[in-house]
Design a protein around this motif. Sequence first.
Motif, PDB file in Angstrom:
ATOM      1  N   ASP A  45       0.843  -1.103   0.113  1.00 45.59           N
ATOM      2  CA  ASP A  45      -0.008  -0.135   0.142  1.00 45.59           C
ATOM      3  C   ASP A  45       0.765   1.200   0.132  1.00 45.59           C
ATOM      4  O   ASP A  45       1.101   1.796   0.823  1.00 45.59           O
ATOM      5  CB  ASP A  45      -0.899   0.101   1.345  1.00 45.59           C
ATOM      6  CG  ASP A  45      -2.012   0.957   1.121  1.00 45.59           C
ATOM      7  OD1 ASP A  45      -2.078   1.711   0.109  1.00 45.59           O
ATOM      8  OD2 ASP A  45      -2.651   1.335   2.006  1.00 45.59           O
TER       9      ASP A  45
ATOM     10  N   GLY B  37       0.439   3.607  -2.369  1.00 48.16           N
ATOM     11  CA  GLY B  37      -0.220   4.991  -2.826  1.00 48.16           C
ATOM     12  C   GLY B  37       0.378   5.235  -4.106  1.00 48.16           C
ATOM     13  O   GLY B  37      -0.129   6.087  -4.865  1.00 48.16           O
TER      14      GLY B  37
ATOM     15  N   SER C 184       0.376   3.546  -8.272  1.00 47.64           N
ATOM     16  CA  SER C 184       0.393   2.338  -9.128  1.00 47.64           C
ATOM     17  C   SER C 184       0.837   3.095 -10.523  1.00 47.64           C
ATOM     18  O   SER C 184       0.182   3.717 -11.416  1.00 47.64           O
ATOM     19  CB  SER C 184      -1.392   2.255  -9.537  1.00 47.64           C
ATOM     20  OG  SER C 184      -1.627   1.324 -10.307  1.00 47.64           O
TER      21      SER C 184
ATOM     22  N   THR D 134      -6.000  -4.027  -7.376  1.00 48.61           N
ATOM     23  CA  THR D 134      -5.934  -3.521  -5.841  1.00 48.61           C
ATOM     24  C   THR D 134      -5.080  -2.369  -5.960  1.00 48.61           C
ATOM     25  O   THR D 134      -5.314  -1.333  -5.079  1.00 48.61           O
ATOM     26  CB  THR D 134      -5.383  -4.867  -5.094  1.00 48.61           C
ATOM     27  OG1 THR D 134      -6.563  -5.807  -5.005  1.00 48.61           O
ATOM     28  CG2 THR D 134      -5.415  -4.479  -3.600  1.00 48.61           C
ATOM     29  N   ALA D 135      -3.750  -2.560  -6.353  1.00 47.91           N
ATOM     30  CA  ALA D 135      -2.870  -1.436  -6.355  1.00 47.91           C
ATOM     31  C   ALA D 135      -3.471  -0.289  -7.005  1.00 47.91           C
ATOM     32  O   ALA D 135      -3.234   1.042  -6.450  1.00 47.91           O
ATOM     33  CB  ALA D 135      -1.551  -1.749  -7.206  1.00 47.91           C
TER      34      ALA D 135
ATOM     35  N   ARG E 289      -6.042   1.628  -4.333  1.00 50.91           N
ATOM     36  CA  ARG E 289      -5.287   1.924  -3.287  1.00 50.91           C
ATOM     37  C   ARG E 289      -4.628   3.246  -3.769  1.00 50.91           C
ATOM     38  O   ARG E 289      -3.907   3.913  -2.511  1.00 50.91           O
ATOM     39  CB  ARG E 289      -4.374   0.913  -2.843  1.00 50.91           C
ATOM     40  CG  ARG E 289      -5.225  -0.136  -2.038  1.00 50.91           C
ATOM     41  CD  ARG E 289      -4.266  -1.118  -1.566  1.00 50.91           C
ATOM     42  NE  ARG E 289      -4.746  -1.998  -0.588  1.00 50.91           N
ATOM     43  CZ  ARG E 289      -4.274  -2.981   0.248  1.00 50.91           C
ATOM     44  NH1 ARG E 289      -2.872  -3.096  -0.019  1.00 50.91           N
ATOM     45  NH2 ARG E 289      -4.802  -3.786   0.725  1.00 50.91           N
ATOM     46  N   ASP E 290      -4.265   3.463  -4.860  1.00 52.66           N
ATOM     47  CA  ASP E 290      -3.774   4.898  -5.023  1.00 52.66           C
ATOM     48  C   ASP E 290      -4.565   6.006  -4.953  1.00 52.66           C
ATOM     49  O   ASP E 290      -5.613   6.193  -5.698  1.00 52.66           O
ATOM     50  CB  ASP E 290      -3.479   4.793  -6.664  1.00 52.66           C
ATOM     51  CG  ASP E 290      -2.282   5.982  -6.935  1.00 52.66           C
ATOM     52  OD1 ASP E 290      -2.113   6.639  -6.193  1.00 52.66           O
ATOM     53  OD2 ASP E 290      -2.197   6.143  -8.244  1.00 52.66           O
ATOM     54  N   LYS E 291      -4.148   6.711  -4.014  1.00 49.54           N
ATOM     55  CA  LYS E 291      -4.697   7.963  -3.519  1.00 49.54           C
ATOM     56  C   LYS E 291      -4.771   9.128  -4.631  1.00 49.54           C
ATOM     57  O   LYS E 291      -5.458   9.839  -4.523  1.00 49.54           O
ATOM     58  CB  LYS E 291      -4.157   8.607  -2.160  1.00 49.54           C
ATOM     59  CG  LYS E 291      -4.089   7.690  -1.275  1.00 49.54           C
ATOM     60  CD  LYS E 291      -5.481   6.929  -0.598  1.00 49.54           C
ATOM     61  CE  LYS E 291      -5.362   5.881   0.485  1.00 49.54           C
ATOM     62  NZ  LYS E 291      -6.668   5.248   0.763  1.00 49.54           N
TER      63      LYS E 291
ATOM     64  N   ARG F  30     -10.359   6.053 -11.694  1.00 49.07           N
ATOM     65  CA  ARG F  30     -11.078   5.384 -10.571  1.00 49.07           C
ATOM     66  C   ARG F  30     -12.460   4.825 -10.987  1.00 49.07           C
ATOM     67  O   ARG F  30     -12.490   3.599 -10.426  1.00 49.07           O
ATOM     68  CB  ARG F  30     -11.214   6.381  -9.203  1.00 49.07           C
ATOM     69  CG  ARG F  30     -11.507   5.542  -7.944  1.00 49.07           C
ATOM     70  CD  ARG F  30     -11.369   6.295  -6.807  1.00 49.07           C
ATOM     71  NE  ARG F  30     -10.022   6.904  -6.589  1.00 49.07           N
ATOM     72  CZ  ARG F  30      -9.329   5.970  -5.910  1.00 49.07           C
ATOM     73  NH1 ARG F  30      -9.609   4.674  -5.399  1.00 49.07           N
ATOM     74  NH2 ARG F  30      -7.996   6.256  -5.480  1.00 49.07           N
TER      75      ARG F  30
ATOM     76  N   LYS G 245      -9.991  -6.106   1.222  1.00 51.07           N
ATOM     77  CA  LYS G 245      -8.934  -5.162   0.699  1.00 51.07           C
ATOM     78  C   LYS G 245      -9.342  -4.012   0.040  1.00 51.07           C
ATOM     79  O   LYS G 245      -8.901  -2.859   0.223  1.00 51.07           O
ATOM     80  CB  LYS G 245      -7.961  -6.015  -0.124  1.00 51.07           C
ATOM     81  CG  LYS G 245      -6.944  -6.953   0.726  1.00 51.07           C
ATOM     82  CD  LYS G 245      -6.175  -7.530  -0.518  1.00 51.07           C
ATOM     83  CE  LYS G 245      -4.950  -8.519   0.282  1.00 51.07           C
ATOM     84  NZ  LYS G 245      -4.017  -9.219  -0.800  1.00 51.07           N
ATOM     85  N   VAL G 246     -10.229  -4.065  -0.762  1.00 48.05           N
ATOM     86  CA  VAL G 246     -11.060  -3.022  -1.393  1.00 48.05           C
ATOM     87  C   VAL G 246     -12.575  -3.011  -1.317  1.00 48.05           C
ATOM     88  O   VAL G 246     -13.219  -4.117  -1.428  1.00 48.05           O
ATOM     89  CB  VAL G 246     -10.534  -3.115  -2.957  1.00 48.05           C
ATOM     90  CG1 VAL G 246     -11.163  -2.342  -3.818  1.00 48.05           C
ATOM     91  CG2 VAL G 246      -9.310  -3.199  -3.378  1.00 48.05           C
TER      92      VAL G 246
END
Length: 254
Positions: free
Chosen positions: A10, A12, A14, A74-75, A78-80, A87, A185-186
């Motif tokens: 995690d 942040g 990708s 998932t990566a 999780r990318d903010k 997204r 996870k997501v």
Amino acid sequence: MPLSNNKVADDGTSAQPLQEGKAMVDSLIKVVACYRHLASCVGGCMDNSSLRRDLRQTRERAQTLAVSCRNHLTARLRDKTLPETERKETELLWVAFSSCLELLHADMCKVFTMAKHFSLANNSNMVQTGIQGGTTEVAARALSLPDLQEAGDGTQTSSVEGQEQSQLEQEIAQVDRTLDDMELKVNVLRWTVEALSPQYADPVSTDSASLALLSIDEEAAQSFCSRSQVFAAMMLSGVAIFALVLSVCVVFLV
């Protein structure tokens, strides 16, 4: 090849592009569709050692693709810093991926159950469905291979079937755990994800034939209403005339 529970860092970030995720999900959908086609042949007259081998190889390919899709999506989710449009696209891919994995899990359970009741060691119990042909070419296209070569002498003993059933049962349990782990996870709620592709948009027709059909329907409805009004007026007039005649008869009789 069972799914592996690899941890996704995690961090942040990708770096993989969105198109790569789409390509992986599309490949997984094709392989799972091929597996579903092969699974429908278990227990039928096309069921043999080649079909069981094709099922195993297709299932291994699907699980390998599933691991890649899961790690990639998932990566990205999780990318903010991921843009809102990307997204939404990634969430749509995530829903397609998770739904595809659920179909794979259901078909694996189906194959496990059917293989228990229809053993290749005693193929006299196979259902004569009347379907002819092979399944190797279908599996080869799904796996992007020129051809699938069968290993061994093609015989299937009870011990070999028992080992394959045990391995399949472990893989089913692993896919089940993976589906549960994905939800942790997501957190993507499926009912909140809106399809963005043009093929999912509401159909808008500008065809003159459609407009003509609409106008014909309106005219038919208007003519039906007018006929109903005329019929109602005739009924009221008939009732009024009958009441008048009856009253005249009563007056003369009295």
